[in-house]
Design a protein around this motif. Structure first.
Motif, short mmCIF file in Angstrom:
data_model
loop_
_atom_site.label_atom_id
_atom_site.label_comp_id
_atom_site.label_asym_id
_atom_site.label_seq_id
_atom_site.Cartn_x
_atom_site.Cartn_y
_atom_site.Cartn_z
N VAL A 55 1.02 -1.21 -0.07
CA VAL A 55 0.16 -0.06 -0.07
C VAL A 55 1.00 1.07 0.17
O VAL A 55 1.92 1.07 0.63
CB VAL A 55 -1.01 0.23 1.26
N GLU A 56 0.52 2.02 -0.83
CA GLU A 56 1.53 3.33 -0.78
C GLU A 56 0.99 4.43 0.24
O GLU A 56 -0.10 4.64 0.39
CB GLU A 56 1.07 4.24 -2.30
N ALA A 57 1.84 5.17 0.88
CA ALA A 57 1.73 6.01 1.79
C ALA A 57 2.89 7.10 1.63
O ALA A 57 3.74 6.73 1.18
CB ALA A 57 1.57 5.48 3.13
N GLU A 58 2.52 8.18 2.28
CA GLU A 58 3.66 9.14 2.37
C GLU A 58 3.68 9.69 3.92
O GLU A 58 2.73 9.48 4.71
CB GLU A 58 3.18 10.48 1.56
N ARG A 59 4.71 10.45 4.05
CA ARG A 59 4.80 11.02 5.70
C ARG A 59 4.46 12.31 5.55
O ARG A 59 4.91 13.14 4.57
CB ARG A 59 6.12 10.72 6.07
N ASP A 60 3.67 12.82 6.40
CA ASP A 60 3.31 14.33 6.52
C ASP A 60 4.88 15.21 7.31
O ASP A 60 5.87 14.38 7.45
CB ASP A 60 2.26 14.75 7.30
N ALA A 61 4.51 16.07 7.47
CA ALA A 61 5.63 17.01 8.03
C ALA A 61 5.84 16.64 9.59
O ALA A 61 7.03 16.72 9.93
CB ALA A 61 5.09 18.53 8.26
N SER A 62 5.09 15.96 10.07
CA SER A 62 5.12 15.34 11.56
C SER A 62 5.70 13.95 11.49
O SER A 62 6.01 13.38 12.63
CB SER A 62 4.30 15.84 12.47
N GLY A 63 5.83 13.48 10.40
CA GLY A 63 6.35 11.92 10.30
C GLY A 63 5.24 10.92 10.18
O GLY A 63 5.66 9.83 10.19
N ARG A 64 3.96 11.38 10.24
CA ARG A 64 2.80 10.44 10.37
C ARG A 64 2.73 9.91 9.01
O ARG A 64 2.82 10.76 7.97
CB ARG A 64 1.78 10.92 10.86
N LEU A 65 2.16 8.78 8.89
CA LEU A 65 1.65 8.15 7.63
C LEU A 65 0.49 8.84 7.07
O LEU A 65 -0.36 9.19 8.09
CB LEU A 65 1.48 6.85 7.58
#
Length: 122
Positions: A55-65
C-alpha cells in the motif's frame, strides 16, 4: 559509410517520459486511523503493508503516515487476495505488480485501437 550494423531500438524498450501533472484542487490525504476505520483493518497491519510496499503512503511534516483517497480500496484488494487465494504477503506483492502490468497493457491496446473479443478480467 561504416561496416558496423545499425542497431534498431524498439519503442517498447525505452520508457515513456514522465508527465508532470499539477492538481487544481489539493488531493485530500487520509490519516492512518481514518484508513484503518474505513477498511476495517488494524493500524499495525496497515503499517506492515506499507513497509512491505503493498500500500502506498507518504509521511506528513510531523512524520505520520498519510494516504491517498484510494488507500481503503487498495487495502480491500490486498485482503481479498489474502483470504480468497490464501496468498502470503510476498506473493500478494507479485500478484499486484502483475495485475498493474496487465492493466497497463490493456490500456495500451485500447489506445492503439486493438480490441480483444474477450472482456478484461481484472
Amino acid at each position: 559509410m561504416s561496416d558496423r550494423p545499425v542497431r534498431q531500438t524498439s519503442s517498447l524498450a525505452a520508457p515513456a517520459p514522465a508527465r508532470v501533472q499539477y492538481a487544481i484542487v489539493p488531493v485530500p490525504r487520509l490519516s492512518l486511523h481514518t484508513v484503518a476505520r474505513r477498511a476495517g483493518v488494524h493500524p499495525d497491519l496497515i503499517r506492515r503493508f506499507v513497509a512491505l510496499g503493498l500500500v502506498e503512503a507518504e509521511r506528513d511534516a510531523s512524520g505520520r503516515l498519510v494516504f491517498g483517497p484510494t488507500a481503503p480500496a487498495a487495502l480491500a484488494r490486498v485482503q481479498r487476495l489474502r483470504t480468497g487465494l490464501c496468498l502470503n504477503y510476498a506473493s500478494i506483492g507479485l500478484v499486484l505488480d502483475l495485475l498493474d502490468r496487465i492493466s497497463l497493457l490493456e490500456a495500451a491496446l485500447r489506445r492503439a485501437g486493438t480490441r480483444s473479443d474477450i472482456p478484461p478480467w481484472t
